[in-house]
Design a protein around this motif. Structure first.
Motif, PDB file in Angstrom:
ATOM      1  N   MET A 161      12.792  37.237 -13.282  1.00 48.33           N
ATOM      2  CA  MET A 161      13.121  37.792 -11.734  1.00 48.33           C
ATOM      3  C   MET A 161      14.620  38.111 -11.475  1.00 48.33           C
ATOM      4  SD  MET A 161      10.868  37.342  -9.018  1.00 48.33           S
ATOM      5  CE  MET A 161       9.480  35.993  -8.983  1.00 48.33           C
ATOM      6  N   LEU A 162      14.437  38.399 -10.148  1.00 50.79           N
ATOM      7  CA  LEU A 162      15.391  39.249  -9.954  1.00 50.79           C
ATOM      8  C   LEU A 162      15.651  39.457  -8.520  1.00 50.79           C
ATOM      9  CD1 LEU A 162      15.665  42.984 -11.636  1.00 50.79           C
ATOM     10  CD2 LEU A 162      16.178  40.670 -13.178  1.00 50.79           C
ATOM     11  N   THR A 195      11.679  47.475 -16.329  1.00 50.09           N
ATOM     12  CA  THR A 195      12.083  48.998 -16.762  1.00 50.09           C
ATOM     13  C   THR A 195      13.260  48.001 -17.571  1.00 50.09           C
ATOM     14  OG1 THR A 195      14.238  48.860 -15.297  1.00 50.09           O
ATOM     15  CG2 THR A 195      12.055  50.368 -15.294  1.00 50.09           C
ATOM     16  N   ASP A 196      13.093  48.433 -18.450  1.00 49.48           N
ATOM     17  CA  ASP A 196      14.501  47.933 -19.988  1.00 49.48           C
ATOM     18  C   ASP A 196      15.875  47.848 -18.942  1.00 49.48           C
ATOM     19  OD1 ASP A 196      12.303  48.014 -21.354  1.00 49.48           O
ATOM     20  OD2 ASP A 196      13.286  49.942 -22.293  1.00 49.48           O
ATOM     21  N   GLN A 197      16.096  48.683 -18.152  1.00 54.05           N
ATOM     22  CA  GLN A 197      17.188  48.661 -17.442  1.00 54.05           C
ATOM     23  C   GLN A 197      17.426  46.840 -16.473  1.00 54.05           C
ATOM     24  OE1 GLN A 197      18.109  51.854 -14.670  1.00 54.05           O
ATOM     25  NE2 GLN A 197      20.554  50.634 -14.432  1.00 54.05           N
ATOM     26  N   ASP A 198      16.682  47.030 -16.319  1.00 53.33           N
ATOM     27  CA  ASP A 198      16.527  45.976 -15.459  1.00 53.33           C
ATOM     28  C   ASP A 198      16.745  44.761 -16.267  1.00 53.33           C
ATOM     29  OD1 ASP A 198      15.732  46.700 -12.917  1.00 53.33           O
ATOM     30  OD2 ASP A 198      13.802  46.668 -12.872  1.00 53.33           O
ATOM     31  N   GLN A 247      19.954  40.024 -18.990  1.00 50.59           N
ATOM     32  CA  GLN A 247      20.330  39.334 -20.116  1.00 50.59           C
ATOM     33  C   GLN A 247      21.923  39.801 -20.296  1.00 50.59           C
ATOM     34  OE1 GLN A 247      18.483  42.204 -22.055  1.00 50.59           O
ATOM     35  NE2 GLN A 247      17.254  40.765 -23.052  1.00 50.59           N
ATOM     36  N   ARG A 248      22.731  40.521 -19.053  1.00 45.48           N
ATOM     37  CA  ARG A 248      24.187  40.818 -18.761  1.00 45.48           C
ATOM     38  C   ARG A 248      24.787  39.638 -18.473  1.00 45.48           C
ATOM     39  NH1 ARG A 248      23.202  45.918 -19.095  1.00 45.48           N
ATOM     40  NH2 ARG A 248      22.814  46.645 -16.658  1.00 45.48           N
ATOM     41  N   LEU A 249      23.725  39.083 -16.902  1.00 44.39           N
ATOM     42  CA  LEU A 249      24.180  38.610 -15.918  1.00 44.39           C
ATOM     43  C   LEU A 249      24.396  36.666 -17.164  1.00 44.39           C
ATOM     44  CD1 LEU A 249      25.057  37.098 -13.356  1.00 44.39           C
ATOM     45  CD2 LEU A 249      22.684  37.609 -12.603  1.00 44.39           C
TER      46      LEU A 249
END
Length: 256
Positions: A61-62, A24-27, A32-34
């Motif tokens: 990948m998260l 998702t865009d939230q993912d 991007q914040r990290l």
């Protein structure tokens, strides 16, 4: 939502960590914040984002802590059908990669690899590499490449590390990247003629690059000075079939 809350999305789970691809865009914003906290912010702030045009062309990948839902590691992946597409890569902005156009197997560029500055658990890196191994196997990838970054833009802190790279880990001539960026450190040509402090070299080596080298990876003969991200980076390549069998087995045990 954490990976713990939706097991169907998990690619790999080991201990308290789980890896999955962003959906998702939230993912993507979380990644991007990290990246901002790791590459841009002073003091690990996470109130901004680090983004570029390559994000839209990549899979992300998260790696999350399943106990808290916190994102602790991320990286992005750009699959290429072969060396003919190498010019589309992020790395091609900084390195002249025409030699790699002859590579005839599937490739994937790994970039923006980062681990949250407040998390030091070595299992995070293991899970990240396990997820990468599964991605490589699932997609028949034959070469993994990208830019491995040293923090800061002053080479003096990394002279031993660069000497070790020049001594043992330069790319084969048939794949060797040429200079393209306006500001580089030609560490192979300017190698210091003094005893190599191997302990200091390893202490200065980024963890991601250490893992590449342990698997038989190789680097460019120069480092690029990237003032935007405050890093020095070397082009890094790994031919999958060149990974020592014991290393490959260990990786696949994590990925299994």
């Amino acid at each position: 939502m954490s990976a713990e809350g939706d097991p169907m999305r998990v690619m790999l789970r080991k201990g308290r960590y789980a890896a999955r691809l962003a959906e998702t865009d939230q993912d993507l914003k979380a990644a991007q914040r990290l990246r901002y906290a790791c590459f841009i912010a002073d003091g690990g702030q996470d109130d901004g984002i680090e983004a570029d045009d390559f994000d839209a062309r990549c899979q992300h990948m998260l790696v999350e802590d399943t106990r808290t839902g916190e994102l602790v590691c991320c990286f992005r992946l750009m699959p290429l059908s072969g060396g003919a597409e190498i010019g589309q890569s992020y790395s091609a902005q900084y390195y002249e990669l025409s030699a790699l156009k002859a590579f005839d197997g599937p490739m994937v560029e790994m970039g923006r690899f980062c681990i949250h500055p407040d998390h030091k658990d070595p299992d995070i890196l293991r899970v990240a590499w396990g997820a990468m191994t599964r991605f490589v196997d699932d997609n028949g990838v034959e070469m993994l490449f990208g830019c491995s970054s040293f923090w800061g833009t002053e080479a003096e802190a990394y002279l031993d590390a660069f000497d070790m790279l020049a001594e043992k880990h330069l790319a084969p001539m048939r794949w060797l990247p040429k200079v393209k960026a306006p500001k580089v450190i030609r560490f192979a040509a300017e190698r210091l003629r003094r005893p190599l402090d191997r302990k200091r070299a390893m202490l200065g080596m980024p963890p991601l690059l250490k893992t590449y080298l342990l698997m038989g990876g190789w680097v460019s003969d120069h480092a690029v000075v990237d003032n935007d991200l405050n890093t020095l980076h070397v082009f890094t390549g790994l031919e999958i079939r060149a990974i020592p069998p014991a290393r490959a087995k260990a990786l696949r045990m994590v990925a299994g």
